[in-house]
Design a protein around this motif. Sequence first.
Motif, PDB file in Angstrom:
ATOM      1  N   GLU A  37       0.833  -1.212   0.000  1.00 44.59           N
ATOM      2  CA  GLU A  37       0.000   0.000   0.000  1.00 44.59           C
ATOM      3  C   GLU A  37       0.863   1.256   0.000  1.00 44.59           C
ATOM      4  OE1 GLU A  37      -3.780   1.984   2.423  1.00 44.59           O
ATOM      5  OE2 GLU A  37      -2.876   0.103   3.106  1.00 44.59           O
ATOM      6  N   ILE A  38       1.964   1.245   0.727  1.00 46.62           N
ATOM      7  CA  ILE A  38       2.885   2.389   0.761  1.00 46.62           C
ATOM      8  C   ILE A  38       3.482   2.626  -0.627  1.00 46.62           C
ATOM      9  CG2 ILE A  38       5.192   3.075   1.552  1.00 46.62           C
ATOM     10  CD1 ILE A  38       3.149   3.761   3.585  1.00 46.62           C
ATOM     11  N   VAL A  39       3.843   1.543  -1.320  1.00 46.69           N
ATOM     12  CA  VAL A  39       4.428   1.661  -2.651  1.00 46.69           C
ATOM     13  C   VAL A  39       3.422   2.250  -3.629  1.00 46.69           C
ATOM     14  CG1 VAL A  39       5.377   0.369  -4.608  1.00 46.69           C
ATOM     15  CG2 VAL A  39       6.070  -0.219  -2.283  1.00 46.69           C
ATOM     16  N   GLN A  40       2.179   1.801  -3.545  1.00 46.54           N
ATOM     17  CA  GLN A  40       1.162   2.231  -4.506  1.00 46.54           C
ATOM     18  C   GLN A  40       0.545   3.584  -4.179  1.00 46.54           C
ATOM     19  OE1 GLN A  40      -1.443  -1.226  -4.330  1.00 46.54           O
ATOM     20  NE2 GLN A  40      -0.493  -2.106  -6.168  1.00 46.54           N
ATOM     21  N   LYS A  41       0.393   3.902  -2.904  1.00 42.97           N
ATOM     22  CA  LYS A  41      -0.316   5.125  -2.518  1.00 42.97           C
ATOM     23  C   LYS A  41       0.560   6.162  -1.817  1.00 42.97           C
ATOM     24  CE  LYS A  41      -4.729   2.692  -1.957  1.00 42.97           C
ATOM     25  NZ  LYS A  41      -5.840   2.382  -1.016  1.00 42.97           N
ATOM     26  N   GLY A  42       1.724   5.753  -1.338  1.00 37.34           N
ATOM     27  CA  GLY A  42       2.575   6.680  -0.613  1.00 37.34           C
ATOM     28  C   GLY A  42       2.029   6.967   0.777  1.00 37.34           C
ATOM     29  N   TYR A  43       2.492   8.059   1.364  1.00 41.41           N
ATOM     30  CA  TYR A  43       2.034   8.437   2.704  1.00 41.41           C
ATOM     31  C   TYR A  43       2.002   9.960   2.821  1.00 41.41           C
ATOM     32  CZ  TYR A  43       7.015   9.238   3.545  1.00 41.41           C
ATOM     33  OH  TYR A  43       8.299   9.686   3.462  1.00 41.41           O
ATOM     34  N   GLN A  44       1.253  10.443   3.779  1.00 46.36           N
ATOM     35  CA  GLN A  44       1.066  11.877   3.970  1.00 46.36           C
ATOM     36  C   GLN A  44       2.097  12.436   4.944  1.00 46.36           C
ATOM     37  OE1 GLN A  44      -1.130  13.938   2.421  1.00 46.36           O
ATOM     38  NE2 GLN A  44      -1.845  12.211   1.162  1.00 46.36           N
ATOM     39  N   GLU A  45       2.650  13.595   4.586  1.00 44.08           N
ATOM     40  CA  GLU A  45       3.521  14.306   5.526  1.00 44.08           C
ATOM     41  C   GLU A  45       2.656  14.910   6.638  1.00 44.08           C
ATOM     42  OE1 GLU A  45       6.724  14.457   5.597  1.00 44.08           O
ATOM     43  OE2 GLU A  45       7.208  13.525   3.654  1.00 44.08           O
ATOM     44  N   ILE A  46       3.252  15.201   7.755  1.00 42.90           N
ATOM     45  CA  ILE A  46       2.498  15.794   8.869  1.00 42.90           C
ATOM     46  C   ILE A  46       3.092  17.159   9.228  1.00 42.90           C
ATOM     47  CG2 ILE A  46       1.761  13.592   9.843  1.00 42.90           C
ATOM     48  CD1 ILE A  46       4.044  13.806  11.857  1.00 42.90           C
TER      49      ILE A  46
END
Length: 237
Positions: A37-46
């Motif tokens: 999921e991280i590879v496909q969607k990435g993650y949000q900065e905070i």
Amino acid sequence: MANSSGFSMTLPILDSKNYDRWRNHMKAIFGFQEVLEIVQKGYQEIGDGATEAQRAMYNEAKKKDCKALFLIYQGVDAANYEKINGVETAKQAWEISEKSYEGADKIKKVKLQNLRREYEVLQMEETDSIADYMTKILTLSNQMRSCGKAMKEKSIVEKVLRTLTCKYDHIVVAIEESKNLEELKIEELQASLQAHELRIKGRSSSRGTDQVLMSRHNKKNSENWNQKTKDKGQNSR
């Protein structure tokens, strides 16, 4: 490479010819490592005002991203490493690889046309085993699927049945008469054909043995007859 559970894992290496296989293998590895999921969607900065819970979630996502990026770096050759060197996230590295090898729709269409032409003219050779020929068929089918071509199992089954060599004619007729081709699985078809192939080889081997025994028998009779003729000639003197 081994993970925390001790499972040994060999990463596939991306080169200029194996992108489709590499992509599928890497997706399976990402899933196993729980980072797909991280590879496909990435993650949000905070932001600076993030709560402790948000920071904990961010740190976990960042850790997974580093893990995924490490796997990608380990799974490419030197030329492909240069394309992704310097990226900040696994998602960016994955997207660069996709764009580099999947290309524009036009390229896919040309590739599909070539594969379709190769698929249409493919015929079983006399030297092919059933396993060899099925591998050829399935390899082309999977390559066409990766280019967007819908390949139904029935069409692959029919392709196999109509392109086998003539020594399989009897089993082809039997399969067509006794099986529902709409429901026949490729692995079931292959098993039936390989069983017939073994019977053919067994009969050929049996005939060969019979011929050798017959040849030896005829040779022995000939030698006995020649000896008797020779003995008669000597006794008549």
